[in-house]
Design a protein around this motif. Structure first.
Motif, PDB file in Angstrom:
ATOM      1  N   SER A  44     -64.988  46.937  80.502  1.00 28.33           N
ATOM      2  CA  SER A  44     -65.826  45.980  79.779  1.00 28.33           C
ATOM      3  C   SER A  44     -65.603  46.133  78.280  1.00 28.33           C
ATOM      4  O   SER A  44     -65.503  47.239  77.761  1.00 28.33           O
ATOM      5  CB  SER A  44     -67.305  46.223  80.104  1.00 28.33           C
ATOM      6  OG  SER A  44     -67.558  45.945  81.458  1.00 28.33           O
ATOM      7  N   LYS A  48     -60.729  41.065  77.986  1.00 32.84           N
ATOM      8  CA  LYS A  48     -60.221  40.220  79.082  1.00 32.84           C
ATOM      9  C   LYS A  48     -60.582  38.752  78.875  1.00 32.84           C
ATOM     10  O   LYS A  48     -59.716  37.874  78.930  1.00 32.84           O
ATOM     11  CB  LYS A  48     -60.790  40.697  80.429  1.00 32.84           C
ATOM     12  CG  LYS A  48     -60.448  42.117  80.802  1.00 32.84           C
ATOM     13  CD  LYS A  48     -60.981  42.487  82.176  1.00 32.84           C
ATOM     14  CE  LYS A  48     -62.497  42.435  82.280  1.00 32.84           C
ATOM     15  NZ  LYS A  48     -63.196  43.396  81.399  1.00 32.84           N
ATOM     16  N   THR A  49     -61.864  38.488  78.655  1.00 32.88           N
ATOM     17  CA  THR A  49     -62.300  37.102  78.482  1.00 32.88           C
ATOM     18  C   THR A  49     -61.710  36.515  77.203  1.00 32.88           C
ATOM     19  O   THR A  49     -61.309  35.350  77.169  1.00 32.88           O
ATOM     20  CB  THR A  49     -63.834  37.016  78.468  1.00 32.88           C
ATOM     21  OG1 THR A  49     -64.334  37.458  79.733  1.00 32.88           O
ATOM     22  CG2 THR A  49     -64.311  35.593  78.220  1.00 32.88           C
ATOM     23  N   THR A  50     -61.634  37.317  76.148  1.00 32.11           N
ATOM     24  CA  THR A  50     -61.033  36.853  74.892  1.00 32.11           C
ATOM     25  C   THR A  50     -59.586  36.437  75.111  1.00 32.11           C
ATOM     26  O   THR A  50     -59.147  35.380  74.627  1.00 32.11           O
ATOM     27  CB  THR A  50     -61.109  37.960  73.823  1.00 32.11           C
ATOM     28  OG1 THR A  50     -62.474  38.271  73.569  1.00 32.11           O
ATOM     29  CG2 THR A  50     -60.448  37.520  72.523  1.00 32.11           C
ATOM     30  N   LEU A  52     -58.228  35.458  77.935  1.00 27.67           N
ATOM     31  CA  LEU A  52     -58.256  34.238  78.733  1.00 27.67           C
ATOM     32  C   LEU A  52     -58.544  33.020  77.853  1.00 27.67           C
ATOM     33  O   LEU A  52     -57.913  31.972  77.995  1.00 27.67           O
ATOM     34  CB  LEU A  52     -59.337  34.367  79.806  1.00 27.67           C
ATOM     35  CG  LEU A  52     -59.035  33.819  81.202  1.00 27.67           C
ATOM     36  CD1 LEU A  52     -57.823  34.516  81.815  1.00 27.67           C
ATOM     37  CD2 LEU A  52     -60.240  33.972  82.107  1.00 27.67           C
ATOM     38  N   MET A  53     -59.488  33.167  76.937  1.00 32.76           N
ATOM     39  CA  MET A  53     -59.874  32.049  76.073  1.00 32.76           C
ATOM     40  C   MET A  53     -58.781  31.708  75.054  1.00 32.76           C
ATOM     41  O   MET A  53     -58.651  30.553  74.637  1.00 32.76           O
ATOM     42  CB  MET A  53     -61.190  32.360  75.354  1.00 32.76           C
ATOM     43  CG  MET A  53     -62.404  32.414  76.262  1.00 32.76           C
ATOM     44  SD  MET A  53     -62.762  30.852  77.140  1.00 32.76           S
ATOM     45  CE  MET A  53     -62.095  31.220  78.775  1.00 32.76           C
ATOM     46  N   PHE A  93     -60.432  25.564  84.289  1.00 32.75           N
ATOM     47  CA  PHE A  93     -61.252  26.760  84.076  1.00 32.75           C
ATOM     48  C   PHE A  93     -62.222  26.950  85.244  1.00 32.75           C
ATOM     49  O   PHE A  93     -62.841  25.998  85.704  1.00 32.75           O
ATOM     50  CB  PHE A  93     -62.065  26.635  82.783  1.00 32.75           C
ATOM     51  CG  PHE A  93     -61.248  26.679  81.526  1.00 32.75           C
ATOM     52  CD1 PHE A  93     -60.928  27.884  80.924  1.00 32.75           C
ATOM     53  CD2 PHE A  93     -60.804  25.501  80.924  1.00 32.75           C
ATOM     54  CE1 PHE A  93     -60.184  27.932  79.751  1.00 32.75           C
ATOM     55  CE2 PHE A  93     -60.057  25.534  79.757  1.00 32.75           C
ATOM     56  CZ  PHE A  93     -59.751  26.754  79.174  1.00 32.75           C
ATOM     57  N   PHE A  95     -65.426  29.742  86.275  1.00 33.50           N
ATOM     58  CA  PHE A  95     -66.236  30.809  85.703  1.00 33.50           C
ATOM     59  C   PHE A  95     -67.057  31.518  86.781  1.00 33.50           C
ATOM     60  O   PHE A  95     -67.095  31.111  87.940  1.00 33.50           O
ATOM     61  CB  PHE A  95     -67.161  30.238  84.620  1.00 33.50           C
ATOM     62  CG  PHE A  95     -66.424  29.556  83.507  1.00 33.50           C
ATOM     63  CD1 PHE A  95     -65.867  30.285  82.475  1.00 33.50           C
ATOM     64  CD2 PHE A  95     -66.270  28.173  83.494  1.00 33.50           C
ATOM     65  CE1 PHE A  95     -65.167  29.654  81.447  1.00 33.50           C
ATOM     66  CE2 PHE A  95     -65.580  27.531  82.473  1.00 33.50           C
ATOM     67  CZ  PHE A  95     -65.026  28.274  81.446  1.00 33.50           C
ATOM     68  N   GLN A  96     -67.719  32.592  86.359  1.00 34.46           N
ATOM     69  CA  GLN A  96     -68.580  33.347  87.265  1.00 34.46           C
ATOM     70  C   GLN A  96     -69.683  32.452  87.835  1.00 34.46           C
ATOM     71  O   GLN A  96     -69.949  32.454  89.030  1.00 34.46           O
ATOM     72  CB  GLN A  96     -69.183  34.535  86.518  1.00 34.46           C
ATOM     73  CG  GLN A  96     -70.130  35.374  87.353  1.00 34.46           C
ATOM     74  CD  GLN A  96     -70.634  36.573  86.573  1.00 34.46           C
ATOM     75  OE1 GLN A  96     -70.020  37.008  85.606  1.00 34.46           O
ATOM     76  NE2 GLN A  96     -71.763  37.112  86.976  1.00 34.46           N
ATOM     77  N   ASP A 172     -62.524  33.318  85.274  1.00 35.08           N
ATOM     78  CA  ASP A 172     -63.209  34.464  84.667  1.00 35.08           C
ATOM     79  C   ASP A 172     -64.265  34.995  85.639  1.00 35.08           C
ATOM     80  O   ASP A 172     -65.359  34.451  85.738  1.00 35.08           O
ATOM     81  CB  ASP A 172     -63.852  34.042  83.344  1.00 35.08           C
ATOM     82  CG  ASP A 172     -64.280  35.235  82.498  1.00 35.08           C
ATOM     83  OD1 ASP A 172     -64.091  36.383  82.949  1.00 35.08           O
ATOM     84  OD2 ASP A 172     -64.794  35.027  81.393  1.00 35.08           O
ATOM     85  N   GLU A 173     -63.906  36.025  86.379  1.00 33.30           N
ATOM     86  CA  GLU A 173     -64.779  36.659  87.374  1.00 33.30           C
ATOM     87  C   GLU A 173     -65.398  35.629  88.331  1.00 33.30           C
ATOM     88  O   GLU A 173     -66.626  35.546  88.460  1.00 33.30           O
ATOM     89  CB  GLU A 173     -65.856  37.489  86.686  1.00 33.30           C
ATOM     90  CG  GLU A 173     -65.268  38.602  85.831  1.00 33.30           C
ATOM     91  CD  GLU A 173     -66.237  39.743  85.607  1.00 33.30           C
ATOM     92  OE1 GLU A 173     -66.804  40.240  86.581  1.00 33.30           O
ATOM     93  OE2 GLU A 173     -66.412  40.120  84.446  1.00 33.30           O
ATOM     94  N   VAL A 204     -59.670  37.102  86.046  1.00 35.24           N
ATOM     95  CA  VAL A 204     -60.349  38.310  85.576  1.00 35.24           C
ATOM     96  C   VAL A 204     -61.242  38.817  86.704  1.00 35.24           C
ATOM     97  O   VAL A 204     -61.986  38.041  87.308  1.00 35.24           O
ATOM     98  CB  VAL A 204     -61.209  38.011  84.322  1.00 35.24           C
ATOM     99  CG1 VAL A 204     -62.103  39.208  83.993  1.00 35.24           C
ATOM    100  CG2 VAL A 204     -60.317  37.682  83.138  1.00 35.24           C
TER     101      VAL A 204
END
Length: 237
Positions: A44, A48-50, A52-53, A93, A95-96, A172-173, A204
């Motif tokens: 964490s 990771k998300t950064t 991806l973005m 995209f 997302f979670q 993303d997850e 992710v």
């Protein structure tokens, strides 16, 4: 025709300046081909998300280069002002949370995407129904998101991500809110999409049980990206 879907070269991302500068990535380089399902893993806060973005043309890198397909979209600056157009045409995209619009039915949620790309209402509906049939939830087309299970809503969200016929899916997850069986179903679905639709999928995940279902692992280590292959049920890290 090139197999390349994503190429990243010497990508750097910093937040803040001076004493408050935080270095997230420093010299990340990798490639993902069409037809691949690749897991992106890291602790964490490791970016990771950064990452991806940045690939998704949402977050601007500090420096480096990004190709989507054979088109270079970033070279120490965005090479187009139409980053929204790139996202709309090339990227899906997931997302979670499914982020379906609660006051629209499932069909309407999906048709919004092709309609935003100028596709007619009739053709948009055809695309949406084909996707709902592909994901075995065509019978839920006129249901509201609140009437579907968590797994069904996530399938609808994946259908929405495919509605613009993207070259790349960034997830993303996508299984974080699902139980283990539904998580496996979703990842298998992403693998099927990668192969059958010939798209690249970067997912992710924190769930190690999902990794054997992927083709490769991208791992953020020391602010760089390390690529690892998966052999059978074992990760080679």
């Amino acid at each position: 025709m090139s197999k390349q879907a994503i190429k990243v070269e010497n990508l750097v991302k910093n937040f803040g300046k001076g004493d408050s500068l935080v270095e997230v990535l420093n010299g990340a380089s990798f490639r993902v081909d069409k037809g691949e399902l690749v897991a992106l893993v890291a602790p964490s806060g490791a970016g990771k998300t950064t990452l991806l973005m940045m690939i998704g043309c949402v977050e601007e890198p500090t420096s480096g280069k990004i190709w989507l397909g054979d088109e270079k979209v970033y070279d120490n600056k965005w090479l187009t002002k139409e980053t929204r157009k790139i996202r709309r045409e090339k990227i899906g995209f997931i997302f979670q949370a499914h982020y379906l619009i609660p006051f629209l039915n499932i069909l309407e949620n999906i048709t919004l995407v092709p309609q935003a790309n100028g596709v007619s209402d009739e053709e948009s509906k055809k695309i949406a129904m084909e996707l709902l049939e592909y994901f075995d939830i065509a019978d839920k087309a006129y249901s509201m998101p609140s009437q579907l299970s968590g797994g069904q809503n996530q399938r609808a969200a994946i259908a929405r991500a495919l509605a613009n016929k993207p070259q790349i899916i960034l997830a993303d997850e996508p299984t974080a809110a699902l139980d283990s069986k539904r998580s496996v179903d979703v990842v298998k679905m992403l693998k099927k999409i990668a192969i059958e639709q010939n798209v690249a999928v970067i997912m992710v995940t924190h769930d190690e049980a999902m990794l054997p279902l992927c083709d490769r692992i991208l791992k953020i280590e020391d602010k760089k990206v390390v690529s690892s292959k998966i052999s059978g049920e074992n990760m080679i890290l």
